[in-house]
Design an enzyme around this catalytic site. Structure first.
Site: not given
Ligand SMILES: [Zn+2]
Length: 183
Positions: A15, A80, A142, A174
């Site tokens: 981000k 933030e 993930c 994930c």
């Molecule tokens: Zn995963």
């Protein structure tokens, strides 16, 4: 015409990197930009925002969004956002009405997988999404299966609701591997 852009995603989804890139592009177009961040966030020192790949930009640390001085600024950037109170929503609206381009970045979900609340408020990321002209969702990877991660998991026990930290406390996962959803 003013507008409100919102940049959301789990931790470690780039981000701040994306925010810094946008600021650069807007400055190249001749816009004046000011970045604000909550004072609570002391990662990588004081008056800067810094991406995980260590690119940094000047940012003003403020406690309350009302302290943001934006009179001569075309673009107001807030990183933030969830460390602010929900009066941030009012300010975004006021700045937009004044013709400013407002960019707000932060987590969309907390570590429990619920919409991220503002400080001491019932209002959440969903209220921000509702007022946005454009929403961008960033994804991480993930740590368990390597698929796209849209959630953040806390990896330590803590009673602190807002535990500030990085990889020592959190990892991107994930949906399938997040405690909220996994069986
Ligand atoms: Zn995963």
């Amino acid at each position: 015409m003013g507008k409100i852009d919102v940049l959301l995603g789990p931790m470690f989804s780039g981000k701040t990197t994306s925010l810094i890139k946008r600021v650069q592009e807007l400055e190249d177009e001749g816009k004046t930009v000011k970045i604000f961040k909550p004072r609570v966030d002391n990662r990588y020192g004081e008056e800067v925002i810094c991406s995980h790949d260590k690119i940094s930009r000047k940012a003003y640390n403020i406690q309350d969004i009302s302290e943001a001085e934006v009179e001569k600024v075309d673009v107001v950037v807030i990183d933030e956002y969830f460390f602010f109170k929900d009066n941030l929503l009012d300010y975004c609206k006021i700045w937009k009405d004044k013709g400013k381009h407002v960019i707000v970045a932060g987590l969309d979900l907390d570590h429990k997988g619920e919409p991220m609340p503002f400080i001491d408020s019932e209002k959440t990321s969903q209220d921000l999404i509702d007022m946005a002209d454009e929403v961008t969702y960033l994804k991480s990877k993930c740590e368990i299966c390597g698929k796209e991660a849209t959630m953040t998991e806390r990896t330590v026990e803590s009673n602190t609701e807002r535990l500030v930290g990085g990889t020592e406390y959190y990892r991107p996962v994930c949906k399938e591997h997040h405690p909220k959803w996994k069986k």
